[in-house]
Design a protein around this motif. Structure first.
Motif, PDB file in Angstrom:
ATOM      1  N   LYS A 122      -6.153  -1.113  -6.706  1.00 25.98           N
ATOM      2  CA  LYS A 122      -6.924  -0.694  -5.535  1.00 25.98           C
ATOM      3  C   LYS A 122      -7.197  -1.939  -4.698  1.00 25.98           C
ATOM      4  O   LYS A 122      -7.601  -2.993  -5.217  1.00 25.98           O
ATOM      5  N   PRO A 182       0.838  -1.207   0.000  1.00 30.56           N
ATOM      6  CA  PRO A 182       0.000   0.000   0.000  1.00 30.56           C
ATOM      7  C   PRO A 182       0.872   1.255   0.000  1.00 30.56           C
ATOM      8  O   PRO A 182       2.021   1.229   0.444  1.00 30.56           O
ATOM      9  N   ARG A 234       0.047   3.916   1.671  1.00 25.87           N
ATOM     10  CA  ARG A 234      -0.142   4.541   2.978  1.00 25.87           C
ATOM     11  C   ARG A 234       0.152   3.476   4.035  1.00 25.87           C
ATOM     12  O   ARG A 234      -0.167   2.300   3.845  1.00 25.87           O
ATOM     13  N   GLN A 236      -7.409   1.320  -0.513  1.00 26.57           N
ATOM     14  CA  GLN A 236      -6.151   2.032  -0.715  1.00 26.57           C
ATOM     15  C   GLN A 236      -5.588   1.701  -2.080  1.00 26.57           C
ATOM     16  O   GLN A 236      -5.888   0.661  -2.665  1.00 26.57           O
ATOM     17  N   THR A 237      -4.717   2.593  -2.549  1.00 28.13           N
ATOM     18  CA  THR A 237      -3.924   2.292  -3.736  1.00 28.13           C
ATOM     19  C   THR A 237      -2.690   1.525  -3.294  1.00 28.13           C
ATOM     20  O   THR A 237      -2.116   1.796  -2.233  1.00 28.13           O
ATOM     21  N   SER A 297       4.531   6.444  -2.034  1.00 29.05           N
ATOM     22  CA  SER A 297       3.692   7.644  -2.147  1.00 29.05           C
ATOM     23  C   SER A 297       4.466   8.804  -2.745  1.00 29.05           C
ATOM     24  O   SER A 297       3.882   9.721  -3.336  1.00 29.05           O
TER      25      SER A 297
END
Length: 659
Positions: free
Chosen positions: A43, A17, A19, A51-52, A102
């Protein structure tokens, strides 16, 4: 009649993920009915939300129940070289993989947007002459072409034509069907360099920078990911992460710029990441600068990496400016103004009378209160670190912000016994107001961190280039590789201002800035003048900067770094805590420092805890601890001892100890 039952085969993947889901866990297992590739952006359900994430590995069916991948966001997977670089960053900088990913991916990656043209709309300031390379340039090009190494340091004096070398090697990459990345400092996107690449590669440039909207940056990112032809990417450090299918060249221009180190997590160095990315792609890296950081230069020499020198200015360049040094301790030279010398004012008047430009440079970060002797230029230094002491007027103490050393403010100079010890600084806003008073009919523009986007170098480059701006006032924002053909007089208001900063790189930054500013003139037909005002005209950083003499500065600086155990002779780890009250900051900093001392090896040093240079920020009190070690691995282990609270931050390999 026999019936055949067709059952779908389920595929299982580790997904990272973007995040943080759970501390200490970078990947989680999911399943999908279709076969997907490493690098696919998807996803995934996380808790009650989604989440991505990025697929990092296929796995066998686990013993536990898995959730399904909900959606494949983009059909084209990320390049495996980029993912390998991300995993290296996570390990090398002791940062969760989520924080790295990210950073790699654009904001709003899962948003559906209309496809937009991504070709940069950039007004060409001037047409480039068709040039043949100088002997030095051709030798540099040949050396890099024939080299089997990944990294190459291009040490070219200001005006030596490093951009020409970059372009020729970019042509090589494109001809081989590979892309190129050209990094420029975020602080001032170099319009001239963009011009030159747009003229040579009109349909292949992808330009990315922080002033673009989220949608524009996403569009550029998609263009890189989906492109089947090679591209030339130009941008700040984040341009490294555009997902190019193949890569043949990475250029880091003005490699000495501090903006190549990211200050937020993940606190990575673009120089380090560029090398790893190039290794993954089997590409070449060129680090270019007239003033390479001494630690990088030393490391290149030690590793046997090619260090290529461009020792003379390129085509049709003037021989160099006339330079005059004004000793600020000689007050007889300041009869017309308290910090603008008679010599500087006279030169300004002469240039403006002939419709030429004036540039006034000041190192604003050195304009905090400094303590020195007005008679001989003596400054107080920390015996433990060799860095300048900072005045704390409330306690009437001079304090070392790295080691914690302190002493009373002297009433007289310990060198010349003069009683005029001064504590003052000059800011760019003050310079601007004084210049406006002295030259009320001139077009005066200030370029610094407070002047806003409308006064950025990039947005007003045409006015700078064509001479519409009469007097330019600037900090390091203006000390970049730009040609200003109408610039005749440069005044450095206080060349030694940066030497007052309590940091191990203060002398290096002073040398770099003086060298870079002087390099702004003497590039065209105008006979240029530079007036260098300084309290310390004999200081090595000042003298070598004025002479554009990197070798002398490097030779003097390396033993000092060794003596005080600073890079390249040790690794650094900095811890900073922030609390609402000063008492809490001091108490917790001292407690953690005691715990760290118990973990230190004999070859390691702990300095502090001390107040951070910018002690009060956002309603908190900030204290810091610095550790020197010959083992970077052990520093990474010490990060694991950090208190589990939101009050502490860490940075390994800081380029500055000011925080």
């Amino acid at each position: 009649m026999q019936c055949t039952s067709i059952m779908s085969v389920m595929h299982y993947y580790e997904v990272a993920p973007i995040r943080i889901v759970r501390a200490g866990a970078d990947v989680f297992t999911y399943h999908h009915e279709s076969s997907l590739e490493i690098g696919h952006i998807v996803k995934i359900p996380v808790g009650r939300g989604s989440q991505t994430g990025v697929i990092v590995a296929p796995v066998t069916k686990p013993s536990f129940t898995t959730k399904p991948i909900a959606l494949v966001v983009e059909q084209e997977p990320l390049p495996t070289a980029l993912l390998a670089t991300a995993r290296w960053m996570s390990s090398y900088y002791a940062t969760p993989l989520a924080a790295v990913l990210s950073t790699l991916l654009p904001r709003g990656i899962d948003k559906q947007r209309r496809t937009r043209a991504t070709q940069p709309t950039h007004e060409l300031i001037r047409e480039q002459r068709a040039l043949t390379p100088t002997v030095d340039q051709q030798a540099a090009i040949d050396t890099i072409r024939q080299s089997t190494r990944t990294t190459h340091l291009l040490h070219g004096v200001t005006g030596s034509g490093k951009t020409f070398v970059y372009k020729q090697l970019a042509h090589d990459a494109i001809a081989a069907g590979k892309s190129a990345i050209v990094l420029v400092p975020e602080i001032a996107l170099t319009s001239q360099l963009v011009d030159e690449f747009l003229q040579d590669f009109p349909d292949q440039v992808l330009l990315t920078h922080s002033q673009q909207t989220e949608a524009e940056r996403h569009g550029i990112w998609l263009s890189a990911l989906r492109s089947t032809t090679p591209k030339i990417v130009i941008g700040p450090r984040s341009a490294l992460f555009l997902p190019l299918r193949s890569l043949g060249l990475v250029v880091v221009d003005e490699m000495h710029e501090p903006s190549y180190k990211q200050e937020q997590s993940p606190r990575y160095s673009a120089l380090r990441v560029a090398t790893i990315l190039a290794e993954q792609y089997q590409a070449k890296v060129i680090f270019g600068s007239a003033t390479p950081p001494v630690a990088e230069y030393y490391a290149a020499k030690q590793a046997g990496a090619p260090v290529i020198t461009l020792s003379s200015r390129a085509h049709n360049r003037a021989s160099g400016p006339h330079i005059e040094v004004v000793d600020m301790t000689k007050r007889a030279q300041f009869t017309r103004h308290r910090f603008l010398s008679d010599t500087l004012l006279t030169d300004m008047e002469r240039s403006l009378a002939t419709n030429n430009q004036v540039l006034l440079f000041h190192n604003r970060r050195g304009s905090a209160a400094l303590t020195l002797c007005d008679n001989c230029g003596w400054t107080a230094t920390d015996p433990d670190t060799g860095t300048p002491l900072t005045l704390h007027a409330d306690t009437h103490q001079l304090i070392g912000h790295i080691s914690g050393y302190h002493m009373p403010v002297p009433t007289m100079c310990p060198v010349c016994r003069h009683s005029e010890i001064i504590h003052k600084g000059i800011g760019t806003k003050l310079i601007e107001s004084e210049i406006a008073r002295l030259f009320p009919d001139k077009n005066i523009v200030r370029f610094d961190g407070d002047s806003g986007k409308e006064h950025s170098v990039d947005s007003r480059y045409k006015e700078l280039y064509d001479g519409s701006i009469d007097i330019i006032i600037g900090t390091q924002v203006i000390a970049k590789g730009i040609d200003l053909p109408h610039l005749e007089t440069v005044g450095i208001i206080q060349a030694d201002a940066g030497l007052s900063l309590p940091d191990f790189t203060s002398e290096e930054r002073t040398f770099q800035l003086i060298t870079q500013v002087i390099g702004r003139v003497g590039r065209g037909e105008v006979a240029a003048h530079v007036i260098v005002q300084t309290y310390q005209p004999t200081h090595t950083a000042v003298r070598a900067g004025i002479a554009q003499d990197y070798s002398t500065f490097y030779t003097a600086e390396i033993p000092e770094r060794s003596r005080y155990h600073f890079p390249p002779f040790s690794y650094l780890l900095k811890f900073v805590c922030a609390y609402k009250t000063e008492k809490a900051a001091v108490t917790n900093a001292r407690k953690f420092a005691a715990e760290l001392r118990a973990e230190l090896r004999q070859s390691e040093r702990l300095l502090g805890p001390t107040p951070a240079f910018y002690e009060k920020q956002a309603g908190t009190y900030r204290w810091q601890i610095t550790i020197h070690s010959p083992s970077r691995t052990h520093l990474l282990e010490l990060i694991g001892t950090l208190p589990a609270s939101g009050h502490w931050q860490y940075e390994i390999d800081p380029v500055s100890l000011l925080s």
